[in-house]
Scaffold this active site. Structure first.
Site, PDB file in Angstrom:
ATOM      1  CG  HIS A  77      -0.333   0.061   2.536  1.00 24.85           C
ATOM      2  ND1 HIS A  77       0.030   1.249   3.144  1.00 24.85           N
ATOM      3  CD2 HIS A  77      -0.007  -0.914   3.423  1.00 24.85           C
ATOM      4  CE1 HIS A  77       0.530   1.002   4.333  1.00 24.85           C
ATOM      5  NE2 HIS A  77       0.539  -0.305   4.531  1.00 24.85           N
ATOM      6  CG  ASP A  79      -2.739   4.148   2.687  1.00 30.86           C
ATOM      7  OD1 ASP A  79      -2.241   3.071   2.291  1.00 30.86           O
ATOM      8  OD2 ASP A  79      -3.687   4.200   3.482  1.00 30.86           O
ATOM      9  CG  ASP A 103       2.675   0.348   8.087  1.00 29.06           C
ATOM     10  OD1 ASP A 103       2.493  -0.282   7.024  1.00 29.06           O
ATOM     11  OD2 ASP A 103       1.783   0.506   8.938  1.00 29.06           O
ATOM     12  CD  GLU A 135      -2.981  -1.434   5.387  1.00 25.80           C
ATOM     13  OE1 GLU A 135      -3.151  -2.409   6.152  1.00 25.80           O
ATOM     14  OE2 GLU A 135      -2.411  -0.378   5.760  1.00 25.80           O
ATOM     15  CD  GLU A 136      -1.515   2.438   7.572  1.00 27.69           C
ATOM     16  OE1 GLU A 136      -2.239   2.063   8.521  1.00 27.69           O
ATOM     17  OE2 GLU A 136      -0.347   2.063   7.433  1.00 27.69           O
ATOM     18  CD  GLU A 164       0.811  -3.780   6.042  1.00 24.94           C
ATOM     19  OE1 GLU A 164       1.607  -3.055   6.688  1.00 24.94           O
ATOM     20  OE2 GLU A 164      -0.343  -3.435   5.765  1.00 24.94           O
ATOM     21  CG  HIS A 338       1.130   3.448  12.420  1.00 27.48           C
ATOM     22  ND1 HIS A 338      -0.159   3.001  12.633  1.00 27.48           N
ATOM     23  CD2 HIS A 338       1.444   3.078  11.153  1.00 27.48           C
ATOM     24  CE1 HIS A 338      -0.597   2.400  11.541  1.00 27.48           C
ATOM     25  NE2 HIS A 338       0.361   2.428  10.631  1.00 27.48           N
TER      26      HIS A 338
END
Length: 366
Positions: A77, A79, A103, A135-136, A164, A338
């Site tokens: 992903h 994003d 991530d 995805e987030e 991931e 994150h």
């Protein structure tokens, strides 16, 4: 739009340098969920393969297909979560720092580097490359299920590898993710005379208290232990200090093991809800465990990867729901995902890249 490789910290011609450079380039393109257009443009510019599928939200391409060779789909992903003063990125101390480095922009860099390699590498497996957005966000916003419904070439994959962050461990399966809202009803009254009403917050507290006593339920699947857990994650009620509230709303999150169906998960939450009104807000099923598949064994041996259960929900579940075998494997460190100091080690990027290249190569060609 033209993109230039921009990292002055590394030398060309080395895998470590190229991977660090690609990761930093990705990091320096802001791509918070729903704002991934520039990152997708970068992928289109850098990907050396002709897309089979291209939209604002999905880009899919494969190496030159020889149908006697199995297709392995690499997926990632574009994003990120919102920035935390961690842009622009930088390279220091053997790592790439910045928003999304772990991530999962490091994983995206590995994918692009492998796409370049497919132009000349001797392969025993065909590689597909799937880049996607959102995805987030809640799974209901993901473009992946609709893409899989519409693209038969992608459903030919014998295995899907989602890059991931996994600390270069092979994470198989994943837990399901159910969110529910409980509404407790009471009768409003003056808080000086609460006996004339019925306090909805008190009802909620009594109903939710047993959740705090629930122990995680360990479920073993193919020798791997997944933990089923239920948590109260939000609560809201009351309108003023002098009013007994007639309504209280709480939200629950339930993570459930592979092998349990959507319907079984909802039935358990309904039992926990008791007399409260229950609304299922979202229910993303788990992914089946594929640790015993020949291609998964080949992947594990190619990188000497430890195998762990995925105690979280990831897009592997969406591929599994489409009937595909899928695993998580990526260079990012889960402990940095994150975070404001998000980072990925360059050595970890190289390990993932070299293992996947070995995995796809003809014997003796690496």
């Amino acid at each position: 739009m033209t993109f230039k490789r921009q990292n002055p910290h590394v030398r060309d011609g080395e895998a470590a340098g190229r991977l660090a450079e690609r990761t930093l380039a990705f990091v320096n393109i802001p791509s918070v969920s729903r704002s991934e257009a520039e990152a997708m443009a970068y992928v289109r510019a850098e990907l050396p393969l002709e897309p089979i599928w291209s939209s604002d939200d999905v880009l899919f391409a494969t190496s030159e297909r020889r149908h006697e060779r199995p297709l392995v789909l690499l997926a990632g992903h574009l994003d990120t979560v919102p920035a935390q003063d961690n842009l622009p990125g930088r390279i220091a101390d053997g790592a790439v720092f910045g928003l999304g480095a772990s991530d999962m922009k490091g994983g995206l860099a590995v994918m692009l580097e492998l796409a370049d390699w497919t132009l000349s590498g001797e392969r025993e497996l065909e590689l597909g490359f799937l880049f996607f957005t959102r995805e987030e966000l809640p799974a209901e916003e993901s473009p992946v299920p609709a893409f899989l419904d519409s693209c038969p070439q992608a459903r030919e994959a014998a295995l899907v590898i989602v890059l991931e962050p996994t600390d270069n461990e092979l994470h198989v399966g994943c837990v399901g993710n159910l969110s529910a809202q409980l509404t407790f009803r009471g009768v409003s009254a003056h808080s000086a005379r609460p006996w004339t009403g019925e306090n909805a917050i008190h009802k909620a507290a009594a109903a939710l208290a047993p959740l705090a006593e629930l122990e995680p339920l360990d479920v073993e699947v193919d020798g791997l232990v997944f933990r089923e857990v239920v948590s109260a994650v939000a609560i809201e009620g009351g309108i003023a200090d002098n009013v007994v509230p007639d309504r209280c709303v709480a939200r629950l999150n339930y993570r459930y093991a592979p092998g349990r169906s959507r319907e079984q998960a909802e039935a358990r939450v309904r039992k926990l809800a008791g007399e409260a009104e229950l609304e299922i807000l979202g229910n993303s099923p788990p992914a089946h465990v594929v640790v015993d598949r020949p291609l998964v064994t080949r992947l594990r041996e190619a990188g000497g990867f430890a195998v762990q259960p995925k105690q979280a929900w990831t897009p592997v579940a969406q591929f599994a729901e489409a009937g595909l075998d899928a695993v998580n494997l990526g260079p990012g460190a889960t402990r940095f995902a994150h975070r404001a100091d998000e980072q990925v080690e360059i050595d970890a990027l190289v390990r993932t890249y070299e293992a996947l290249r070995k995995f796809a190569s003809a014997p003796g060609s690496v």
